[in-house]
Design a protein around this motif. Structure first.
Motif, PDB file in Angstrom:
ATOM      1  N   GLN A 111      10.607  65.428  71.581  1.00  0.00           N
ATOM      2  CA  GLN A 111       9.130  65.063  71.457  1.00  0.00           C
ATOM      3  C   GLN A 111       8.359  64.713  70.191  1.00  0.00           C
ATOM      4  N   GLY A 112       9.044  64.452  69.179  1.00  0.00           N
ATOM      5  CA  GLY A 112       8.728  64.762  67.678  1.00  0.00           C
ATOM      6  C   GLY A 112       8.684  65.862  67.149  1.00  0.00           C
ATOM      7  N   LYS A 113       8.616  66.855  67.957  1.00  0.00           N
ATOM      8  CA  LYS A 113       8.863  68.120  67.065  1.00  0.00           C
ATOM      9  C   LYS A 113      10.098  68.977  67.009  1.00  0.00           C
ATOM     10  N   LYS A 114      10.254  69.715  65.771  1.00  0.00           N
ATOM     11  CA  LYS A 114      11.217  70.107  65.420  1.00  0.00           C
ATOM     12  C   LYS A 114      12.121  71.294  66.221  1.00  0.00           C
ATOM     13  N   MET A 115      13.024  71.122  66.895  1.00  0.00           N
ATOM     14  CA  MET A 115      14.041  71.843  67.515  1.00  0.00           C
ATOM     15  C   MET A 115      14.765  72.882  66.971  1.00  0.00           C
ATOM     16  N   ALA A 116      15.653  72.036  65.902  1.00  0.00           N
ATOM     17  CA  ALA A 116      16.580  72.652  65.309  1.00  0.00           C
ATOM     18  C   ALA A 116      16.824  71.763  64.093  1.00  0.00           C
ATOM     19  N   GLY A 117      17.741  72.853  63.031  1.00  0.00           N
ATOM     20  CA  GLY A 117      17.789  72.016  61.857  1.00  0.00           C
ATOM     21  C   GLY A 117      19.127  72.290  61.133  1.00  0.00           C
ATOM     22  N   ILE A 118      19.931  71.615  60.382  1.00  0.00           N
ATOM     23  CA  ILE A 118      21.282  71.804  59.855  1.00  0.00           C
ATOM     24  C   ILE A 118      21.011  71.755  58.423  1.00  0.00           C
ATOM     25  N   LEU A 119      21.905  72.828  57.801  1.00  0.00           N
ATOM     26  CA  LEU A 119      21.995  72.790  56.444  1.00  0.00           C
ATOM     27  C   LEU A 119      23.458  72.801  56.141  1.00  0.00           C
ATOM     28  N   THR A 120      24.069  71.441  55.653  1.00  0.00           N
ATOM     29  CA  THR A 120      25.597  71.402  55.189  1.00  0.00           C
ATOM     30  C   THR A 120      25.743  71.792  53.738  1.00  0.00           C
ATOM     31  N   GLU A 121      26.440  72.715  53.426  1.00  0.00           N
ATOM     32  CA  GLU A 121      26.753  73.124  51.803  1.00  0.00           C
ATOM     33  C   GLU A 121      28.252  73.417  51.796  1.00  0.00           C
ATOM     34  N   CYS A 122      28.457  73.037  50.555  1.00  0.00           N
ATOM     35  CA  CYS A 122      29.892  72.948  50.061  1.00  0.00           C
ATOM     36  C   CYS A 122      30.383  74.169  49.240  1.00  0.00           C
ATOM     37  N   GLY A 123      31.327  74.633  49.523  1.00  0.00           N
ATOM     38  CA  GLY A 123      31.813  75.686  48.554  1.00  0.00           C
ATOM     39  C   GLY A 123      32.680  75.137  47.441  1.00  0.00           C
ATOM     40  N   ALA A 124      33.259  76.172  46.681  1.00  0.00           N
ATOM     41  CA  ALA A 124      34.125  75.820  45.645  1.00  0.00           C
ATOM     42  C   ALA A 124      35.616  75.477  45.809  1.00  0.00           C
ATOM     43  N   GLU A 125      36.030  74.425  45.348  1.00  0.00           N
ATOM     44  CA  GLU A 125      37.524  74.089  45.508  1.00  0.00           C
ATOM     45  C   GLU A 125      38.391  75.365  45.394  1.00  0.00           C
ATOM     46  N   SER A 126      39.537  75.445  46.399  1.00  0.00           N
ATOM     47  CA  SER A 126      40.585  76.534  46.011  1.00  0.00           C
ATOM     48  C   SER A 126      41.830  75.786  46.769  1.00  0.00           C
ATOM     49  N   ALA A 127      43.021  76.879  46.580  1.00  0.00           N
ATOM     50  CA  ALA A 127      44.349  76.324  46.981  1.00  0.00           C
ATOM     51  C   ALA A 127      44.130  76.019  48.501  1.00  0.00           C
ATOM     52  N   LYS A 128      43.033  76.420  49.226  1.00  0.00           N
ATOM     53  CA  LYS A 128      43.136  75.992  50.686  1.00  0.00           C
ATOM     54  C   LYS A 128      42.183  74.802  50.998  1.00  0.00           C
ATOM     55  N   GLY A 129      41.629  74.157  49.668  1.00  0.00           N
ATOM     56  CA  GLY A 129      40.691  73.110  49.936  1.00  0.00           C
ATOM     57  C   GLY A 129      39.344  73.690  49.733  1.00  0.00           C
ATOM     58  N   ARG A 130      38.394  72.538  49.893  1.00  0.00           N
ATOM     59  CA  ARG A 130      36.995  72.641  49.648  1.00  0.00           C
ATOM     60  C   ARG A 130      36.471  73.024  50.949  1.00  0.00           C
ATOM     61  N   PRO A 131      35.967  74.380  51.251  1.00  0.00           N
ATOM     62  CA  PRO A 131      35.228  74.613  52.440  1.00  0.00           C
ATOM     63  C   PRO A 131      33.867  73.911  52.569  1.00  0.00           C
ATOM     64  N   VAL A 132      33.310  73.723  53.596  1.00  0.00           N
ATOM     65  CA  VAL A 132      32.045  73.047  53.989  1.00  0.00           C
ATOM     66  C   VAL A 132      31.562  74.056  55.072  1.00  0.00           C
ATOM     67  N   ILE A 133      30.326  74.589  54.674  1.00  0.00           N
ATOM     68  CA  ILE A 133      29.593  75.337  55.637  1.00  0.00           C
ATOM     69  C   ILE A 133      28.466  74.656  56.406  1.00  0.00           C
ATOM     70  N   VAL A 134      28.583  74.635  57.807  1.00  0.00           N
ATOM     71  CA  VAL A 134      27.711  73.862  58.608  1.00  0.00           C
ATOM     72  C   VAL A 134      26.791  74.869  59.087  1.00  0.00           C
ATOM     73  N   GLY A 135      25.619  75.171  58.414  1.00  0.00           N
ATOM     74  CA  GLY A 135      24.540  76.073  59.081  1.00  0.00           C
ATOM     75  C   GLY A 135      23.657  75.472  60.076  1.00  0.00           C
ATOM     76  N   ILE A 136      23.460  76.334  61.002  1.00  0.00           N
ATOM     77  CA  ILE A 136      22.520  75.799  62.278  1.00  0.00           C
ATOM     78  C   ILE A 136      21.446  76.794  62.494  1.00  0.00           C
ATOM     79  N   GLY A 137      20.337  76.273  62.501  1.00  0.00           N
ATOM     80  CA  GLY A 137      19.338  77.220  63.160  1.00  0.00           C
ATOM     81  C   GLY A 137      18.584  76.505  64.269  1.00  0.00           C
ATOM     82  N   LEU A 138      18.808  77.079  65.468  1.00  0.00           N
ATOM     83  CA  LEU A 138      18.229  76.463  66.764  1.00  0.00           C
ATOM     84  C   LEU A 138      17.035  77.399  67.334  1.00  0.00           C
ATOM     85  N   ASN A 139      15.807  76.873  67.619  1.00  0.00           N
ATOM     86  CA  ASN A 139      14.857  77.614  68.373  1.00  0.00           C
ATOM     87  C   ASN A 139      15.278  77.631  69.857  1.00  0.00           C
ATOM     88  N   VAL A 140      15.468  78.741  70.348  1.00  0.00           N
ATOM     89  CA  VAL A 140      15.949  78.957  71.410  1.00  0.00           C
ATOM     90  C   VAL A 140      14.726  79.486  72.657  1.00  0.00           C
TER      91      VAL A 140
END
Ligand code: ATP
Length: 263
Positions: A116-145
């Motif tokens: 209903q127009g009010k913020k319940m959750a937010g996402i912050l996606t960030e990228c890590g540095a490239e390595s032999a395993k590839g580039r990690p992506v961090i999906v951060g979630i904050g949810l008001n429960v």
């Protein structure tokens, strides 16, 4: 209380690291990813002392009331696909909230979940540095429960909402954590299989801004006012201004018209 998180998150043999308090689950996850933590590792905290949002903003993370966690994924995708991952995670979060509570939330491009127009959750996606395993992506979630109206600081006030406030019920955070992790894993797999078009079709069903007036506070430029046309096939938001010009929004602040009176 945070045992509840461990019990819920650690199902299906995945590694879920649960802390009482962290500065930021994204920061810890970025460090773990740099040390080689595998895809699917989850870092959760009962509270964050410096929870981060987009554009250097703070995510309020009081103890015992919300979910604050970061999932390490190592998708076979390029850097330019970061917005696609954010939209995919948003759809997954929306699906998990609905599955566990029947609450019908909406998605505000690129990273917010609104009720209903009010913020319940937010996402912050960030990228890590490239390595032999590839580039990690961090999906951060904050949810008001389980927060109540008095748990939000004055600067958020009426603009924040929790699942409890929306449904008038308290929720088991562990159960919700498990549902969100599973949904994110499922949707990210779909993205990796090249199904972004289908993900986007689902995302658009819950778009909070499509067809509505928006103001885009363009970084370093004049504000752009117009109607949201929703995200294009790459996940980039389009806004049509009064002269019919279409603007592509990659970053910056977006205000839905009914949010414009806020301080
Ligand atoms: P917005 O579009 O609401 O300005 P944003 O997408 O630019 O936010 P986010 O990363 O989603 O930024 O979240 C940070 C913002 O969300 C903060 O500036 C604050 O206004 C608001 N906020 C912080 N903590 C919470 C919370 N627990 N619940 C709801 N809103 C919050």
């Amino acid at each position: 209380m945070w045992e509840q998180l461990r019990d819920g998150g650690g199902r299906n043999g995945r590694q879920v690291l649960v802390y009482k308090c962290l500065n930021s689950t994204n920061t810890t996850a970025l460090n773990l990813a740099a040390e080689g933590a595998p895809s699917g590792t989850v870092v959760a905290a009962d509270s964050q002392s410096a929870g981060r949002g987009r554009l250097g903003r703070k995510w309020q993370s009081p103890p015992g009331l919300g979910l604050y966690f970061s999932i390490i994924v190592r998708p076979r995708l390029g850097l330019s696909d970061l917005t696609k991952i954010t939209l995919t995670a948003g759809l997954a979060l929306r699906t998990a909230i609905f599955a566990t509570s029947a609450l019908k939330t909406r998605l505000k491009w690129p990273n917010d979940i609104l009720w209903q127009g009010k913020k319940m959750a937010g996402i912050l996606t960030e990228c890590g540095a490239e390595s032999a395993k590839g580039r990690p992506v961090i999906v951060g979630i904050g949810l008001n429960v389980n927060s109540g109206p008095d748990d939000f600081p004055a600067e958020i006030g009426q603009r924040g909402v929790s699942m409890r406030m929306a449904a008038n019920l308290f929720y088991d955070r562990g159960r919700i954590l498990a549902a969100v992790i599973e949904a994110v894993e499922r949707e990210v797999k779909r993205l990796e299989k090249g199904e972004f078009t289908a993900i986007l079709r689902d995302w658009r069903r819950w778009d909070a801004s499509a067809g509505k007036r928006l103001t885009w506070l363009k970084p370093g430029g004049m504000p752009v006012c117009g109607i949201s046309l929703g995200p294009d096939e790459d996940g980039v938001l389009r806004i049509k201004d009064a002269a019919g010009l279409i603007h592509q929004v990659i970053s910056g602040d977006l205000r839905l018209r009914d949010e414009e009176t806020r301080p």
